[in-house]
Design an enzyme around this catalytic site. Structure first.
Site, PDB file in Angstrom:
ATOM      1  N   CYS A 112       0.826  -1.223   0.000  1.00 33.23           N
ATOM      2  CA  CYS A 112       0.000   0.000   0.000  1.00 33.23           C
ATOM      3  C   CYS A 112       0.855   1.265   0.000  1.00 33.23           C
ATOM      4  O   CYS A 112       0.363   2.352  -0.289  1.00 33.23           O
ATOM      5  CB  CYS A 112      -0.942  -0.007   1.193  1.00 33.23           C
ATOM      6  SG  CYS A 112      -2.058  -1.406   1.128  1.00 33.23           S
ATOM      7  N   HIS A 252      -3.599   6.968   2.223  1.00 35.51           N
ATOM      8  CA  HIS A 252      -3.971   5.643   1.719  1.00 35.51           C
ATOM      9  C   HIS A 252      -5.379   5.318   2.213  1.00 35.51           C
ATOM     10  O   HIS A 252      -5.744   5.641   3.340  1.00 35.51           O
ATOM     11  CB  HIS A 252      -2.966   4.609   2.226  1.00 35.51           C
ATOM     12  CG  HIS A 252      -3.356   3.205   1.904  1.00 35.51           C
ATOM     13  ND1 HIS A 252      -3.668   2.807   0.630  1.00 35.51           N
ATOM     14  CD2 HIS A 252      -3.518   2.108   2.700  1.00 35.51           C
ATOM     15  CE1 HIS A 252      -3.984   1.527   0.645  1.00 35.51           C
ATOM     16  NE2 HIS A 252      -3.909   1.080   1.884  1.00 35.51           N
ATOM     17  N   ASN A 282     -10.024  -0.403  -1.177  1.00 35.39           N
ATOM     18  CA  ASN A 282      -8.569  -0.293  -1.055  1.00 35.39           C
ATOM     19  C   ASN A 282      -7.927  -0.837  -2.338  1.00 35.39           C
ATOM     20  O   ASN A 282      -7.937  -2.047  -2.573  1.00 35.39           O
ATOM     21  CB  ASN A 282      -8.131  -1.094   0.175  1.00 35.39           C
ATOM     22  CG  ASN A 282      -6.636  -1.030   0.423  1.00 35.39           C
ATOM     23  OD1 ASN A 282      -5.876  -0.516  -0.415  1.00 35.39           O
ATOM     24  ND2 ASN A 282      -6.214  -1.544   1.562  1.00 35.39           N
TER      25      ASN A 282
HETATM   26  O1  UT7 Z   1      -4.088  -1.474   3.212  1.00 31.90           O
HETATM   27  C1  UT7 Z   1      -3.407  -2.507   3.814  1.00 31.90           C
HETATM   28  C2  UT7 Z   1      -3.453  -2.376   5.264  1.00 31.90           C
HETATM   29  N1  UT7 Z   1      -4.680  -2.928   5.756  1.00 31.90           N
HETATM   30  C3  UT7 Z   1      -5.379  -2.267   6.658  1.00 31.90           C
HETATM   31  O2  UT7 Z   1      -5.042  -1.168   7.013  1.00 31.90           O
HETATM   32  C4  UT7 Z   1      -6.594  -2.963   7.246  1.00 31.90           C
HETATM   33  C5  UT7 Z   1      -6.635  -2.737   8.733  1.00 31.90           C
HETATM   34  N2  UT7 Z   1      -7.721  -3.431   9.375  1.00 31.90           N
HETATM   35  C6  UT7 Z   1      -9.024  -3.053   9.247  1.00 31.90           C
HETATM   36  O3  UT7 Z   1      -9.347  -2.155   8.488  1.00 31.90           O
HETATM   37  C7  UT7 Z   1     -10.058  -3.731  10.096  1.00 31.90           C
HETATM   38  O4  UT7 Z   1      -9.415  -4.484  11.100  1.00 31.90           O
HETATM   39  C8  UT7 Z   1     -11.025  -4.651   9.317  1.00 31.90           C
HETATM   40  C9  UT7 Z   1     -11.976  -3.796   8.491  1.00 31.90           C
HETATM   41  C10 UT7 Z   1     -10.255  -5.594   8.419  1.00 31.90           C
HETATM   42  C11 UT7 Z   1     -11.884  -5.448  10.295  1.00 31.90           C
HETATM   43  O5  UT7 Z   1     -12.572  -4.593  11.162  1.00 31.90           O
HETATM   44  P1  UT7 Z   1     -12.579  -4.872  12.748  1.00 31.90           P
HETATM   45  O6  UT7 Z   1     -13.424  -3.851  13.355  1.00 31.90           O
HETATM   46  O7  UT7 Z   1     -11.148  -4.950  13.189  1.00 31.90           O
HETATM   47  O8  UT7 Z   1     -13.304  -6.261  12.817  1.00 31.90           O
HETATM   48  P2  UT7 Z   1     -12.769  -7.640  13.396  1.00 31.90           P
HETATM   49  O9  UT7 Z   1     -11.752  -8.214  12.475  1.00 31.90           O
HETATM   50  O10 UT7 Z   1     -12.386  -7.449  14.823  1.00 31.90           O
HETATM   51  O11 UT7 Z   1     -14.076  -8.484  13.336  1.00 31.90           O
HETATM   52  C12 UT7 Z   1     -15.208  -8.165  14.153  1.00 31.90           C
HETATM   53  C13 UT7 Z   1     -16.307  -9.160  13.847  1.00 31.90           C
HETATM   54  C14 UT7 Z   1     -15.825 -10.615  13.923  1.00 31.90           C
HETATM   55  O12 UT7 Z   1     -16.877 -11.379  14.435  1.00 31.90           O
HETATM   56  P3  UT7 Z   1     -16.872 -11.826  15.970  1.00 31.90           P
HETATM   57  O13 UT7 Z   1     -15.622 -12.618  16.167  1.00 31.90           O
HETATM   58  O14 UT7 Z   1     -16.882 -10.548  16.757  1.00 31.90           O
HETATM   59  O15 UT7 Z   1     -18.135 -12.617  16.084  1.00 31.90           O
HETATM   60  C15 UT7 Z   1     -15.579 -10.978  12.484  1.00 31.90           C
HETATM   61  O16 UT7 Z   1     -15.695 -12.358  12.252  1.00 31.90           O
HETATM   62  O17 UT7 Z   1     -16.758  -8.970  12.490  1.00 31.90           O
HETATM   63  C16 UT7 Z   1     -16.672 -10.220  11.785  1.00 31.90           C
HETATM   64  N3  UT7 Z   1     -16.376  -9.927  10.394  1.00 31.90           N
HETATM   65  C17 UT7 Z   1     -17.327  -9.680   9.474  1.00 31.90           C
HETATM   66  N4  UT7 Z   1     -18.664  -9.653   9.574  1.00 31.90           N
HETATM   67  C18 UT7 Z   1     -19.343  -9.351   8.445  1.00 31.90           C
HETATM   68  C19 UT7 Z   1     -15.158  -9.828   9.795  1.00 31.90           C
HETATM   69  N5  UT7 Z   1     -15.296  -9.534   8.489  1.00 31.90           N
HETATM   70  C20 UT7 Z   1     -16.645  -9.442   8.277  1.00 31.90           C
HETATM   71  C21 UT7 Z   1     -17.408  -9.135   7.138  1.00 31.90           C
HETATM   72  N6  UT7 Z   1     -18.749  -9.105   7.274  1.00 31.90           N
HETATM   73  N7  UT7 Z   1     -16.863  -8.875   5.950  1.00 31.90           N
END
Ligand code: UT7
Length: 329
Positions: A112, A252, A282
């Site tokens: 990125c 980004h 992204n």
């Molecule tokens: O550009 C490259 C660098 N990358 C980044 O900067 C990405 C950085 N990370 C993020 O943007 C975020 O961490 C994400 C958007 C990827 C995820 O958001 P989050 O608020 O950190 O969610 P999480 O991974 O903690 O997941 C929360 C819940 C989980 O369920 P439980 O365990 O709480 O029941 C996940 O399984 O959301 C669930 N989940 C989803 N639910 C619906 C994860 N992905 C999805 C989805 N749809 N697509």
């Protein structure tokens, strides 16, 4: 001698994939994607298109806008983690497509932060005095490496590319400063395990879905917020400015919440921050040059404006670049 941006361009594929389209493929919802990331749609390349197709469009438009002949191009640098193939380079494919008969160039893997790393390289080529016209492109075909059964990653990314033409500056405009970093200890948090020399393609790597992107989103999020905010604040202070001196912050676009946190740390108001993640998702190395090109076309940038670029990505890689905007086509 400073290097300055003299033309900008972008390529956004026509095909749109909405959050509702994704709801039909994986267990996700429009509401989750919008509130957790800020993304509503992303664009995907058509069958047969790849990173060099997008880059060729961008390079061609840069030449047209600046009135540059293909044979005048000295170098082409492409930031990408989704080259058409491991070799020849995407830069070489683009060189051939546009007929840049005197150019050399290379691909650069900065994820990125790929466009920032490529821009830094291009700037140093111009500053050496040896090269007068350098095309710098950032772009990725993320749909080629996304696992559309993995909701943790497939909802986040899209395809797209952008680029700039760099030339020696004739005034005080140009790239003023940069802070760039890598930290390989972050590698396991965001990577594509196979397809390189460690795990060449085999039935086993394909069966284990190792040719797709894997991310520990939470871990990356934590580092991204701190990394992008730190280098953004540092470069402003180092150059004797404050947040209010920056006309436009072009970060980004990985997650709207990361952008908001970095902007808050620098004291930016919302009209100082470019956000287009809602439409494109992204696009990895594409986000920043796409943002630059949009801002330029929308008249958001005028000669003399201070522009701050910042990125964070796989590697980990991150950085910021400060620009005094010049006369740009
Ligand atoms: O550009 C490259 C660098 N990358 C980044 O900067 C990405 C950085 N990370 C993020 O943007 C975020 O961490 C994400 C958007 C990827 C995820 O958001 P989050 O608020 O950190 O969610 P999480 O991974 O903690 O997941 C929360 C819940 C989980 O369920 P439980 O365990 O709480 O029941 C996940 O399984 O959301 C669930 N989940 C989803 N639910 C619906 C994860 N992905 C999805 C989805 N749809 N697509």
């Amino acid at each position: 001698m400073k290097a300055t941006i003299t033309a900008t361009s972008r390529y956004i594929p026509e095909k749109v994939m909405t959050n509702f389209d994704l709801e039909k493929i994986v267990d996700t919802s429009d509401e989750w994607i919008r509130t957790r990331t800020g993304i509503t749609t992303r664009h995907l390349v058509a069958e047969g298109q790849a990173t060099s197709s997008m880059g060729t469009f961008v390079a061609t438009e840069l030449l047209e806008k600046s009135g540059t002949k293909p044979e005048e191009v000295d170098a082409i640098i492409v930031g990408t983690v989704t080259p058409d193939m491991l070799f020849p380079s995407t830069a070489a494919l683009i060189q051939n497509n546009i007929g840049a008969s005197r150019a050399w160039g290379y691909d650069l893997s900065g994820a990125c932060s790929g466009f920032l790393f490529a821009l830094e390289s291009g700037v140093r080529l111009i500053e050496s005095g040896k090269y007068k016209k350098v095309i710098v492109i950032g772009g990725d075909t993320m749909s080629a490496i996304l696992d559309y059964t993995d909701r943790n990653t497939c909802v986040l990314f899209g395809d797209g590319a952008g680029g700039v033409l760099l030339e020696p500056s004739a005034d005080d405009s140009g790239i003023l400063d940069s802070i760039l970093r890598i930290d390989g200890s972050g590698g396991p948090h965001l990577h594509m395990p196979a397809g390189g020399s460690l795990h060449p393609a085999s039935h086993d790597t394909v069966n284990k879905r190792m040719h797709f992107i894997r991310q520990d989103g939470k871990a990356v999020f934590k580092f991204a917020v701190k990394g992008m905010a730190d280098v953004s604040a540092e470069i402003i202070e180092k150059n004797g400015f404050t947040g209010s001196d920056i006309k436009l912050y072009i970060p980004h676009q990985a997650n709207k919440r990361i952008i908001d946190a970095a902007a808050k740390r620098c004291g930016f108001t919302s009209d100082q921050v470019l956000i287009n993640i809602n439409e494109y998702g992204n696009t990895t190395a594409g986000t920043i040059p796409i943002g630059i090109s949009e801002a330029c076309d929308d008249g958001r940038l005028n000669t003399g404006d201070l522009v701050l670029l910042a990125a964070f990505g796989a590697g980990f890689t991150w950085g910021s670049i400060l620009i005094r905007w010049g006369s740009v086509r």
